[in-house]
Design an enzyme around this catalytic site. Structure first.
Site, PDB file in Angstrom:
ATOM      1  N   HIS A   1      -6.583  -0.671  -0.711  1.00 10.64           N
ATOM      2  CA  HIS A   1      -6.939   0.710  -1.041  1.00 10.64           C
ATOM      3  C   HIS A   1      -6.462   1.136  -2.427  1.00 10.64           C
ATOM      4  CE1 HIS A   1      -2.869   0.663   0.359  1.00 10.64           C
ATOM      5  NE2 HIS A   1      -2.673   1.856  -0.171  1.00 10.64           N
ATOM      6  N   ASP A   2      -5.696   0.278  -3.113  1.00  9.16           N
ATOM      7  CA  ASP A   2      -5.208   0.623  -4.455  1.00  9.16           C
ATOM      8  C   ASP A   2      -5.962  -0.128  -5.550  1.00  9.16           C
ATOM      9  OD1 ASP A   2      -3.161   2.231  -3.404  1.00  9.16           O
ATOM     10  OD2 ASP A   2      -1.786   0.538  -3.238  1.00  9.16           O
TER      11      ASP A   2
ATOM     12  N   ASP B   1       5.554  -0.598   2.894  1.00  8.39           N
ATOM     13  CA  ASP B   1       5.152  -0.047   1.605  1.00  8.39           C
ATOM     14  C   ASP B   1       6.293  -0.115   0.580  1.00  8.39           C
ATOM     15  OD1 ASP B   1       3.004   1.783   0.314  1.00  8.39           O
ATOM     16  OD2 ASP B   1       4.844   2.922  -0.013  1.00  8.39           O
TER      17      ASP B   1
ATOM     18  N   ASP C   1       1.631   1.183   8.900  1.00  7.66           N
ATOM     19  CA  ASP C   1       2.109   1.167   7.517  1.00  7.66           C
ATOM     20  C   ASP C   1       3.461   1.871   7.505  1.00  7.66           C
ATOM     21  OD1 ASP C   1       2.113   1.079   4.670  1.00  7.66           O
ATOM     22  OD2 ASP C   1      -0.072   1.174   4.710  1.00  7.66           O
TER      23      ASP C   1
ATOM     24  N   GLU D   1       4.981  -5.099   0.958  1.00  6.11           N
ATOM     25  CA  GLU D   1       4.317  -4.872  -0.325  1.00  6.11           C
ATOM     26  C   GLU D   1       5.383  -4.980  -1.419  1.00  6.11           C
ATOM     27  OE1 GLU D   1       1.677  -1.573  -2.737  1.00  6.11           O
ATOM     28  OE2 GLU D   1       3.561  -1.039  -1.782  1.00  6.11           O
TER      29      GLU D   1
HETATM   30  C1  NOJ Z   1       1.803   1.654  -2.363  1.00 13.90           C
HETATM   31  C2  NOJ Z   1       0.605   2.180  -1.636  1.00 13.90           C
HETATM   32  O1  NOJ Z   1      -0.266   1.111  -1.381  1.00 13.90           O
HETATM   33  C3  NOJ Z   1      -0.011   3.239  -2.518  1.00 13.90           C
HETATM   34  O2  NOJ Z   1      -1.272   3.653  -2.062  1.00 13.90           O
HETATM   35  C4  NOJ Z   1       0.958   4.381  -2.609  1.00 13.90           C
HETATM   36  O3  NOJ Z   1       0.482   5.311  -3.556  1.00 13.90           O
HETATM   37  C5  NOJ Z   1       2.350   3.933  -3.048  1.00 13.90           C
HETATM   38  N1  NOJ Z   1       2.774   2.698  -2.447  1.00 13.90           N
HETATM   39  C6  NOJ Z   1       3.359   4.967  -2.683  1.00 13.90           C
HETATM   40  O4  NOJ Z   1       3.568   4.984  -1.297  1.00 13.90           O
END
Ligand code: NOJ
Length: 593
Positions: free
Chosen positions: A349-350, A214, A107, A272
């Site tokens: 995970h979000d 990310d 990541d 992302e």
């Molecule tokens: C996206 C990530 O998936 C998330 O978990 C994170 O809080 C934010 N970016 C900041 O890195």
């Protein structure tokens, strides 16, 4: 900039044919009994992942970090977080994974670092420090009457409050789109970019197989730092302000990053990119763009949100309409085809757990519904991602007290909306967290029915976050012992995609059917593209409802009339009842003309 030619991502590629499994290390498997998942835990579970059939792992961050955002705040890009083990453990994981035929994606968190990163420590120490412009520092817009400095603009942090933090010592604000402990890097500074690119090369030279990037579409901030017309500090955003995404330099920098690092290696990249349309995706992941191979879009993650809601961002819940979910996913399928590659995911995970979100997690329907959702997604075009526990049908969790939650995003939401402003009752705040909170995905993986779900063996140690109480029923041991489990359904999907149905599942054209149907998602995958057999197609029929329905599909009827062979190749029921669709039934026919 390097002279090497731009790689083309058209045609058949191993990463288009891959199936990825996302590991969130903190919650996956704890080998040393301290209540926190670790690298040795992951290594020990590789045979399980091999059995599932996946061939790539996306590892959420394992770098050194003070853990304000569970590793998404990196303090040393070249070291492993102590909680997770050592660099030797990482090397062992990488080597063992490769021996199991599994690649590893890291990541890459490069929009920001931790405020404990030596660059920021230096940067903050004085305006004259050589690292000052590694980050984004601005003068105040002015001062309130009482002397309080006013931030340079009204940008909100994704996790609530202003995105600007005042530094008393040097009398300037720094920008943090996420927590204040995650200052944004200044990509305008060529030294920052050089340092990042060389770090990426360091990991590639170590043998990692690629990166998930990310928040990569916010690295270039809009010129002039204009106010965001949508900011409303009474709400709790939890999404990237639109005005910040896709700044003018983002694509030149992506091309530069590609040319200076992963473009030189045979690896996989996925960005992302929230706030991204299929049109934008062609810039990011167009076959000849020379940037990334694929991106994660978030359009379908917004279908159960009320944009006018009083809570803001993801927190204002609204039930989703299947036609809307289909409209979004179908558009991504058809618009990318032939131009760019996509990714397929229900979970990460979000996000909340998909069976609780778009399916039915009641004891009666959870298994059928989880399988039906899996089938719906895995037959689409794009590289599929399975998030840990999804293959077991793990569900959302409901802890009674906010004290049991660990995600700063949820805790801050509760603090702001319930405790400080009193806008929401405890019950309503918790209800929003139950539906959308990120900890739904972060409770420990359920390995078996023993204490702590077999996640941690520490005798007197509690896992860093409590286990979902339904682990006695939902766990890997039980799933592996039951040939009808969700696990084996996923295993079959992976095996069809990587084996017997590879050509059609990976490269076949996507054709949506009955887009207005509010209960059934149906589509075809048609051979012909990329040298696939034009006489073959797949018909995917997926009942999103608890009702028994009757549906007739022309493609099927025509095929039968023309004497083509129609074969059921995959289903979540033991038999086929033709036009009758049972609750949450998902089935796939192969039509050979
Ligand atoms: C996206 C990530 O998936 C998330 O978990 C994170 O809080 C934010 N970016 C900041 O890195």
């Amino acid at each position: 900039m390097s002279e090497i030619s731009t790689p083309s991502y058209a045609g058949k590629q191993w990463w288009k044919e891959a199936v990825v499994y996302q590991v969130y290390p903190r919650s996956f498997a704890d080998a040393n009994g301290d209540g926190i998942g670790d690298l040795k835990g992951i290594t020990a579970k590789l045979p399980y992942l091999q059995k599932l059939g996946i061939n790539v792992i996306w590892l959420s961050p394992v770098f050194d970090s003070p853990n304000v955002d569970n590793g998404y705040d990196i303090s040393d890009y070249f070291a492993i977080m102590g909680d997770f083990g050592t660099m030797e453990d990482f090397d062992e994981l990488l080597e063992t994974a490769h021996n199991h035929g599994i690649k590893i994606l890291m990541d890459l968190v490069a929009n920001h670092t931790s405020d404990q990163h030596p660059w920021f420590v230096q940067s903050k120490s004085s305006r004259e420090n050589p690292y000052r412009d590694y980050y984004i520092w601005k003068d105040p817009k002015g001062f309130e009457e009482d002397g309080t400095p006013i931030p340079p603009n009204n940008w909100a942090s994704e996790f609530g409050g202003s995105a600007w933090e005042w530094d008393e010592n040097t009398q300037q604000f720094y920008l943090h789109i996420f927590f204040k402990e995650q200052p944004d890097l200044n990509w305008e500074n060529p030294r920052v970019r050089e340092d990042l690119y060389s770090m990426v090369r360091w990991w590639l030279d170590k043998g990692v197989d690629g990166f998930r990037l990310d928040a990569i579409n916010i690295i270039s901030k809009p010129e002039g730092y204009p106010d965001d017309p949508d900011t409303d500090f009474e709400k709790h955003t939890s999404s990237i302000p639109f005005v910040i995404a896709h700044g003018t330099m983002v694509h030149p920098w992506m091309k530069e990053l590609n040319a200076q690092s992963f473009g030189r290696y045979d690896v996989m990249t996925v960005g992302e990119t929230s706030q991204t349309s299929p049109e934008d995706a062609k810039l990011w992941a167009g076959y000849d763009a020379g940037e990334l191979q694929m991106i994660f879009h978030f359009d379908h993650m917004g279908v159960d949100t009320d944009p006018e809601g009083s809570l803001g961002g993801k927190w204002s819940y609204a039930p989703y309409k299947l036609s809307e979910l289909k409209r979004i996913l179908n558009a991504w399928q058809t618009e990318l085809e032939g131009n760019a590659w996509g990714s397929l995911y229900w979970n990460n995970h979000d996000q909340p757990r998909v069976v609780s979100r778009f399916g039915n997690d009641s004891p009666q329907w959870r298994v059928k519904s989880a399988k039906q959702l899996a089938t719906t997604l895995h037959f689409m075009q794009g590289t599929p991602y399975i998030y840990q526990g999804e293959e077991l049908g793990m569900t959302n969790v409901r802890f009674e007290s906010i004290d049991e939650y660990r995600d700063g995003d949820s805790i801050r939401f509760y603090q702001d909306m319930h405790v400080e402003r009193g806008n929401l009752s405890h019950e309503d705040a918790m209800r929003a967290i139950y539906i959308k909170g990120r900890d739904n995905a972060r409770t420990p993986m359920h390995w078996d029915a023993s204490a702590h779900a077999g996640f941690s063996f520490g005798k007197d140690v509690q896992p860093w976050i409590s286990v979902n109480p339904n682990f006695a029923e939902i766990n890997a041991d039980a799933a592996l012992a039951d040939e009808n489990s969700i696990f084996y359904h996923y295993q079959q999907l992976v095996s069809l995609r990587r084996g017997e149905l590879k050509d059609l599942m990976v490269y076949g054209s996507f054709k949506p059917l009955d887009v207005e149907d509010e209960q059934v998602y149906a589509y075809e995958r048609v051979g012909g593209a990329e040298g696939t057999d034009a006489s073959q197609s797949l018909l995917v029929i997926s009942n999103f409802s608890e009702q028994e329905l009757e549906r007739h599909y022309e493609a099927l009827e025509q095929a039968r009339e023309a004497g083509a062979s129609v074969e059921l190749v995959h289903s979540n029921y033991a038999d086929d009842q033709g036009a009758t669709l049972r609750p949450y039934e998902a089935k796939v026919y192969r039509i050979s003309r």
